[in-house]
Structure formats: structure tokens, C-alpha cells
Design a protein around this motif. Structure first.
Motif, short mmCIF file in Angstrom:
data_model
loop_
_atom_site.label_atom_id
_atom_site.label_comp_id
_atom_site.label_asym_id
_atom_site.label_seq_id
_atom_site.Cartn_x
_atom_site.Cartn_y
_atom_site.Cartn_z
N PHE A 324 0.82 -1.21 0.00
CA PHE A 324 0.00 0.00 0.00
C PHE A 324 0.86 1.26 0.00
O PHE A 324 0.47 2.27 -0.60
N ARG A 328 0.50 4.02 -2.92
CA ARG A 328 0.19 5.41 -2.62
C ARG A 328 1.24 6.37 -3.17
O ARG A 328 0.90 7.48 -3.61
N GLU A 356 -9.24 3.95 -2.01
CA GLU A 356 -9.25 4.15 -0.57
C GLU A 356 -10.50 4.91 -0.16
O GLU A 356 -11.08 5.66 -0.94
N HIS A 398 -11.24 -1.10 3.69
CA HIS A 398 -11.43 0.31 3.34
C HIS A 398 -10.39 0.78 2.31
O HIS A 398 -10.51 1.89 1.79
N SER A 399 -9.38 -0.04 2.04
CA SER A 399 -8.38 0.27 1.03
C SER A 399 -8.12 -0.98 0.20
O SER A 399 -8.12 -2.08 0.74
N GLU A 419 -6.92 -3.69 2.78
CA GLU A 419 -6.52 -3.24 4.11
C GLU A 419 -7.78 -2.89 4.89
O GLU A 419 -8.66 -2.19 4.38
#
Length: 467
Positions: A324, A328, A356, A398-399, A419
Motif C-alpha cells: 500500500f 500510494r 481508498e 477500506h483500502s 486493508e
């Protein structure tokens, strides 16, 4: 991500797909004695490529096919038009994805890297024999296939397989013929896989044209490889794992999206965690994925299409690398390789993306992510069974790092890693978490059961070879 761009219609897409669908339906009954519907399909295909360099040849081919006197060159022209239309759909959809995620456009140069010449292509006579068989299939149609017609591929495939330059095309023909043989006679089929067989037929036919396969351009690259996730495709007799990653060149160049694939034959009794035992010895990258590490590459060959030709001798484990964090920081700026013309097809779209802050919910018996006023359908069932990435884990997340695909007229997300927050801590689940081995209790049990099955099969194979 601008989700509105993914939900907005793409101009001309429906018309292009309608022309392809009509031609595919024409192949079901065969092109030997075309009826009015088939004639309309040929005309629609010609109209769809009017104004392109294919226009004159396809118009002639459509007229000859309507009269029932099309020859091999005309079938090739029709297949080329079909491929061009699907390629245009592929390009329009990938451009829309790039706009939605704000990613740089694909690299130039892939087309030139695959350009070939007729003189350099081996086995011209064998390619002509394969083309003749494929044209006979088109004349008979999928409803007209029988064992005698399908068996015509066997001697051609047998002659092509020993030649390394023809082996990939021979494998395509062999697999296609095997599918057709398993469905004979075509007249009794309850359902014909119209799009799939038309895809296989048109691709195989175009690859019989001398020079169409071309030469792959391969260059060595040195730098850091940051895995994003593993996509597993399983068949009764084969399995493949494809690692999607970001490559960071050592010379400071722009990061690139790349893939590294590994495949292995397998018996149909090896499933679940047993798949990793077949793949793991073939590529050290799976261990790095499982451990959450980067890989340092030294002069690793990579094709112009972004496929790493993996060599364990040119790679060593690097520092820990969180999926992640990589997504990102680097995913939105990583450049994708341009896809070669024959490979441009909507089904091949698999673009790594990061989502996300969404809310997962169920809609019409499927999972949907709601994010900033737009919704994206999710396909958690594509995750391998040999891993902790379950539909429940996806629904609680949520991600998500996943592959954006396009299927049945809409964009779908295939999760590679998710995640979630558990007791105020971020907890990740990865599709390839067990690829290099695991200490997870469920994974250990699955590995133990798979080890027993694989050991028995290897022992039996050894006895057969010793006889």
C-alpha cells in the motif's frame, strides 16, 4: 480517482462491439452458404472500418463472403477488421482508465518492436496449412464442427511443435482444437461460446500470416522491483501466477508498470495451496511477495510490453516493501507499456489501481464499492483460494490494490490486496500471501494436505519413468 469517467459512456464503443457481435454470430452457422443476417454482419464489419487502411480489402472480402465465394485472403481480411475493432475498444477503455487515475500515457515503440518480415518467419508452408484448416472451420461454422473436421489440425500441430519459432502458434491451435473436439458434434451443443471461439479463431488466423508474430524487443533493466500483488489463473491441467509490480530504474528514470509470470503443468487433483508448491521452485519472486519485500534486479530482460523474462540469477531479495505504501507513492506516476496490436483486446485489460475510503455493500448479489458518489463492481472470486484474501476480507476493507478490468460492458475490480481496520490497527490481506510459504494456521494445514498429494503424484510419476 475520477470515478465519473469510468461510468460515463465511451463514444463509439457500443457500435464497434455490435459489429463484432454480429460477425461472431455469423461464424456460428458458418460462412459457406451465408444468409441475410450474415450478409448484414459482413456489411456492418466493412462499414465499421470504412475510412481506415483496411477499408478496401474488407469491403472486397465482405462482398465475396456475402456471395459465398470468400477465399483465405478474404477470411484474413475479415479477421483483421474484427481484431482492429476490438483493438479500438481496448485503446478507448485504457485511455479512459488513464484519465480516471491520472496516469501518464503508455510508452511508445511497442509496435515497432514486434514488426516482423515474411522472409524471417519460419514454416511458411505449415502456416499455410494451419490457415487452410482455420478457413475450413469458418466455412463449416461452430454448429458444423465434427471430429473429422477438428482432427485436421493434428498433423499441422505435430509438425509445428518441434520448431521453437512456431511453438506458441502451435500451442494456440492445439488448445483451440482440443476445445472444439470436446464439443463435437457442434449441432448438439446447448450453448456455443461465441465470443471465445471467434477470438481464438481470428487470433490464430492472423498469426498464420507470415511476419505477423514479429520479433520481441528485449532490453536489460537494473533497479528495484516493488510487487503489488499476484493474479492466479488456474486450469485443470495448468496454472499460472502473474506478479504485477512497479519497477524503479536505478538510473533515476520514471517508474514503470511491469509483470512477471510463471506457469506450470498440473494434474487436476492439485488445487488450493498445492498450486504454490508447483510454482514456487520456478521463481524466487513469489517468496518476496509472500514476505513483503522488494527485489533488486541486475540486467533483468524485459520486453517492450512490460513482461519481465525472469531469471533468478539476476535478482536478489531487497528491503521490506509495503504494497500500500508503494501504491500510494508510485502507482499514479508509473508508466504502462504500450500493448502490441494483436494483443489489444478488452479482455486483456488489467490495470493496477489503488482505491481508498470506500464503503463496501451488496447490490444484486454482488459486492460493490461506493466511493465519492460513484460505484464500482468488485469480483472477489478471482482471488486464489490458496490465500487469506477472502470475499469477507474484501467486504470488510477500506483500502484496496487491485486490477481494473472490463467485462460484460462495465468496469470491474479484481482485488489483489486489501486493508481493513481491526482493533484500531491496519490489517492487510494479500492474494499472494502464501505464495512463498506461510505460518498462518489455515495456510499450514492447506500446505500439509497439498504436500501429501503432490508427493504421491511425484512418486507415481517417478515409478512410471523408471519402467
Amino acid at each position: 480517482m475520477r470515478g465519473d469517467l469510468l461510468s460515463d459512456p465511451v463514444e463509439g464503443l457500443d457500435e464497434a462491439l455490435a459489429a463484432v457481435d454480429a460477425f461472431d454470430e455469423a461464424l456460428v452457422a458458418g460462412l459457406l452458404r451465408p444468409g441475410p443476417a450474415q450478409a448484414a454482419a459482413f456489411a456492418g464489419l466493412a462499414d465499421a472500418v470504412a475510412g481506415t487502411p483496411l477499408a478496401a480489402r474488407v469491403a472486397e472480402a465482405a462482398g465475396r463472403a456475402t456471395a459465398g465465394v470468400a477465399g483465405e485472403d478474404h477470411f484474413v481480411a475479415l479477421a483483421a477488421a474484427r481484431c482492429a475493432l476490438l483493438g479500438s475498444v481496448h485503446d478507448a477503455l485504457t485511455q479512459r482508465i488513464d484519465e480516471a487515475v491520472g496516469r501518464p500515457t503508455a510508452e511508445d515503440g511497442a509496435e515497432e518492436s514486434r514488426a516482423g518480415s515474411a522472409a524471417a518467419d519460419p514454416g511458411t508452408n505449415l502456416l499455410a496449412a494451419a490457415r487452410s484448416w482455420l478457413c475450413d472451420l469458418a466455412r463449416g461454422g461452430w454448429r458444423g464442427i465434427d471430429h473429422e473436421l477438428v482432427a485436421g489440425a493434428a498433423p499441422v500441430v505435430s509438425a509445428m511443435l518441434p520448431d521453437p519459432g512456431l511453438r506458441r502458434r502451435a500451442t494456440l491451435l492445439d488448445g483451440f482444437a482440443a476445445e472444439l473436439a470436446a464439443s463435437c458434434p457442434g449441432a448438439t451443443l446447448e450453448r456455443v461460446p461465441v465470443r471465445r471461439w471467434a477470438d481464438l479463431w481470428s487470433r490464430a488466423l492472423l498469426l498464420t500470416v507470415p511476419g505477423s508474430a514479429g520479433e520481441r524487443s528485449v532490453t536489460p533493466v537494473t533497479g528495484r522491483l516493488l510487487p503489488l500483488g499476484v493474479d492466479v489463473q488456474e486450469h485443470a491441467t495448468a496454472v499460472q501466477a502473474q506478479v504485477h509490480a512497479v519497477f524503479e530504474p536505478a538510473d533515476g528514470g520514471a517508474p514503470r508498470l511491469v509483470r512477471a509470470g510463471v506457469s506450470a503443468p498440473k494434474p487436476d487433483t492439485v488445487v488450493g495451496a498445492g498450486l504454490w508448491q508447483l510454482l514456487r521452485p520456478r521463481i524466487s519472486l513469489l517468496g518476496a511477495v509472500s514476505e513483503g519485500r522488494s527485489m533488486e534486479l541486475d540486467a533483468m530482460p524485459v520486453t517492450a510490453e512490460g513482461d519481465l523474462l525472469w531469471d533468478d540469477g539476476r535478482a536478489r531479495p531487497g528491503e521490506p516493501a509495503d504494497t500500500f505504501a508503494t501504491a500510494r507513492v508510485m502507482l499514479s506516476t508509473a508508466i504502462a507499456a504500450r500493448v502490441t496490436p494483436l494483443d489489444r483486446h478488452p479482455v486483456r485489460i488489467a490495470v493496477p489501481v489503488l482505491l481508498e475510503g470506500y464503503t463496501a455493500r451488496s447490490e444484486e448479489d454482488r459486492l460493490v464499492f461506493d466511493l465519492a458518489g460513484w460505484s464500482l463492481a468488485v469480483d472477489p472470486d478471482r482471488a486464489p483460494a490458496a490465500g487469506p484474501l477472502t470475499p469477507e476480507a474484501v467486504a470488510a476493507s477500506h483500502s484496496c490494490v487491485g486490477l481494473l478490468r472490463w467485462d460484460a460492458g462495465e468496469f470491474l475490480l479484481q482485488p489483489l490486496a486489501v486493508e481493513a481496520t481491526v482493533r484500531k490497527k491496519a490489517v492487510a490481506a494479500h492474494a499472494g500471501a502464501w505464495a512463498g510459504g506461510t505460518t498462518d494456521k489455515a495456510g499450514v494445514r492447506a500446505e500439509r494436505a497439498a504436500t501429501d498429494a503432490v508427493a504421491v503424484l511425484r512418486e507415481r510419476a517417478g515409478r512410471l519413468l523408471r519402467k
